[in-house]
Motif scaffolding. Structure first.
Motif, short mmCIF file in Angstrom:
data_model
loop_
_atom_site.label_atom_id
_atom_site.label_comp_id
_atom_site.label_asym_id
_atom_site.label_seq_id
_atom_site.Cartn_x
_atom_site.Cartn_y
_atom_site.Cartn_z
N TRP A 193 0.80 -1.22 0.00
CA TRP A 193 0.00 0.00 0.00
C TRP A 193 0.83 1.28 0.00
O TRP A 193 0.39 2.30 -0.51
N GLU A 194 2.02 1.25 0.61
CA GLU A 194 2.80 2.47 0.76
C GLU A 194 3.54 2.83 -0.52
O GLU A 194 3.73 2.00 -1.41
N ASP A 217 -5.46 -1.34 4.45
CA ASP A 217 -5.15 -1.85 5.80
C ASP A 217 -5.56 -0.90 6.92
O ASP A 217 -5.28 -1.17 8.09
N GLN A 234 -4.41 2.08 7.50
CA GLN A 234 -3.34 3.00 7.91
C GLN A 234 -3.26 4.25 7.03
O GLN A 234 -2.33 5.05 7.17
N GLN A 235 -4.24 4.43 6.15
CA GLN A 235 -4.29 5.64 5.34
C GLN A 235 -4.39 6.87 6.25
O GLN A 235 -5.19 6.89 7.19
N GLN A 236 -3.62 7.90 5.96
CA GLN A 236 -3.64 9.12 6.77
C GLN A 236 -4.49 10.19 6.11
O GLN A 236 -4.36 10.45 4.91
N ARG A 266 -4.44 11.77 10.91
CA ARG A 266 -4.84 10.60 11.69
C ARG A 266 -5.10 9.46 10.72
O ARG A 266 -5.54 9.69 9.60
N THR A 267 -4.86 8.24 11.18
CA THR A 267 -5.17 7.12 10.31
C THR A 267 -6.66 6.82 10.37
O THR A 267 -7.34 7.10 11.38
N LEU A 283 -8.00 3.95 10.66
CA LEU A 283 -8.26 2.97 11.72
C LEU A 283 -8.29 3.62 13.09
O LEU A 283 -9.15 3.27 13.93
N GLN A 284 -7.43 4.58 13.36
CA GLN A 284 -7.45 5.29 14.64
C GLN A 284 -8.79 5.99 14.85
O GLN A 284 -9.36 5.94 15.95
N ARG A 344 -3.41 7.11 -0.92
CA ARG A 344 -2.90 6.55 0.33
C ARG A 344 -2.90 7.58 1.46
O ARG A 344 -3.53 7.38 2.48
N HIS A 345 -2.18 8.67 1.28
CA HIS A 345 -2.07 9.67 2.35
C HIS A 345 -2.26 11.08 1.79
O HIS A 345 -1.73 11.41 0.73
#
Length: 373
Positions: free
Chosen positions: A157-158, A247, A249-251, A286-287, A289-290, A318-319
């Motif tokens: 993903w990154e 996953d 963790q995307q910001q 922030r992600t 998921l957070q 992604r971010h």
């Protein structure tokens, strides 16, 4: 200073909060809104949350006669009307292009002909950036990066540079070159640029505000293509596990609708000698998921563990999170709502809401068209 304001799309989530903000500061507000069923349900009635002091005209921004009537006696225009949704835009291509692009053309042509509109503020989107800005371990900047399908199929993903070194996301400024990854992003860029071009040609000041991930009360919970927090809420309120692409963790940059409404007012009131474009966000990342974990706790749904799909949705990035330095300096904008407090207020509002969960239906629409990897 302009005192009578038209807000297209003003009965929606952001528009209704902007209506409240403007009324509190002494403006007269007229709203033009089609009250589309995907957002407002099938009743076609005025939303109960829309301020009673606001005049409502029900109509489509593509209807030139309705727009002309709505502009009568108006000093300034907020053009917020648009279809929103990265995923849906990838298969409702004509509809998104028609409402967002043609709608903006009709509004700006009417503004140019009116002779009375002193300013236009148009809602743009962080989606126009595609991926945000990245740097490598040596400080080199990467303003134009994207992920390849082969990488996504492997679940990688990154982002990396050409030497396979990992790239680190950093705040994205307005100077970053747009990289349009979805039909929605393309349509928002057209809205922004069209307003700026017409404004410059006719001597009408225009401000384009690139909103990041706006959250708050009044979001359309039954619309599976609205903001990610509303989508999560729809699942949680129906005791269904939320689904997360990739996953988790995307910001992203989550900004309160109250801060966005205030930024819109400041954009109208600022003196300007040329067109301006501003990021409107919290300036924090922030992600996904957070954010979901915090919302789940506030709604007491911690047992509904998220379903991490490990799939990619066409048009997603992604971010991306905002550099808001320009808005601070030139608009006097400073986010005032702490994320924890804003999320707590949203959770309290959610407890009294009913949401129709259409998330799986929306995901099936994407999958059936081959728009997920």
């Amino acid at each position: 200073m302009a005192r009578t304001v038209l807000i297209t799309g003003g009965a929606g989530f952001i528009g209704s909060h902007l209506t409240d903000e403007l009324l509190r500061h002494g403006y007269r507000v007229r709203v033009l809104d089609a009250l589309v069923p995907q957002v407002h349900g099938t009743s076609g009635k005025r939303p109960g949350y829309l301020a009673a002091d606001a005049e409502l005209i029900k109509g489509d921004v593509r209807d030139a006669e309705v727009v002309r009537r709505a502009l009568d006696g108006v000093d300034a225009v907020y053009h917020l009307a648009a279809l929103v949704g990265v995923g849906q835009s990838m298969y409702q291509i004509e509809n998104y292009t028609s409402v967002n692009d043609t709608g903006t053309a009709v509004v700006m042509e009417a503004v140019a002909r009116s002779g009375s509109v002193a300013k236009v503020v148009v809602a743009s989107s962080m989606s126009i950036y595609g991926e945000g800005l990245y740097r490598d371990g040596n400080g080199g900047l990467y303003p134009e990066v994207r992920r390849e399908p082969e990488q996504l199929r492997r679940g990688e993903w990154e982002l990396h540079n050409g030497s396979s070194e990992p790239l680190v996301p950093i705040p994205t400024p307005e100077s970053k070159t747009p990289s349009l990854a979805s039909v929605y992003a393309l349509s928002k860029y057209v809205q922004e640029r069209m307003a700026l071009i017409v404004g410059a040609s006719y001597g009408i000041p225009v401000v384009a505000l690139r909103f990041f991930n706006v959250y708050g009360t009044r979001q359309a919970l039954s619309n599976p293509y609205t903001g990610v927090l509303a989508i999560f809420a729809s699942r949680l309120l129906n005791d269904h596990p939320p689904r997360i692409f990739e996953d988790g963790q995307q910001q992203r940059d989550f900004v309160s609708v109250y801060d966005v409404a205030r930024a819109c007012r400041l954009a109208l009131e600022v003196e300007q000698d040329r067109a301006r474009v501003f990021n409107i966000g919290s300036g924090e990342s922030r992600t996904v998921l957070q954010v979901l974990e915090r919302l789940s706790r506030l709604l007491h749904r911690e047992e509904l563990l998220p379903e991490i799909t490990g799939t990619y949705r066409a048009g997603d990035i992604r971010h991306c999170f905002a550099d808001i330095g320009s808005a601070r300096e030139l608009l006097g904008f400073e986010p005032q709502v702490r994320f924890e407090a804003g999320l707590a207020e949203l959770a309290e509002w959610l407890k009294g809401q009913i949401a129709v969960d259409r998330v799986l239906e929306a995901h099936a629409e994407l999958s059936d068209r081959g728009l997920t990897i």
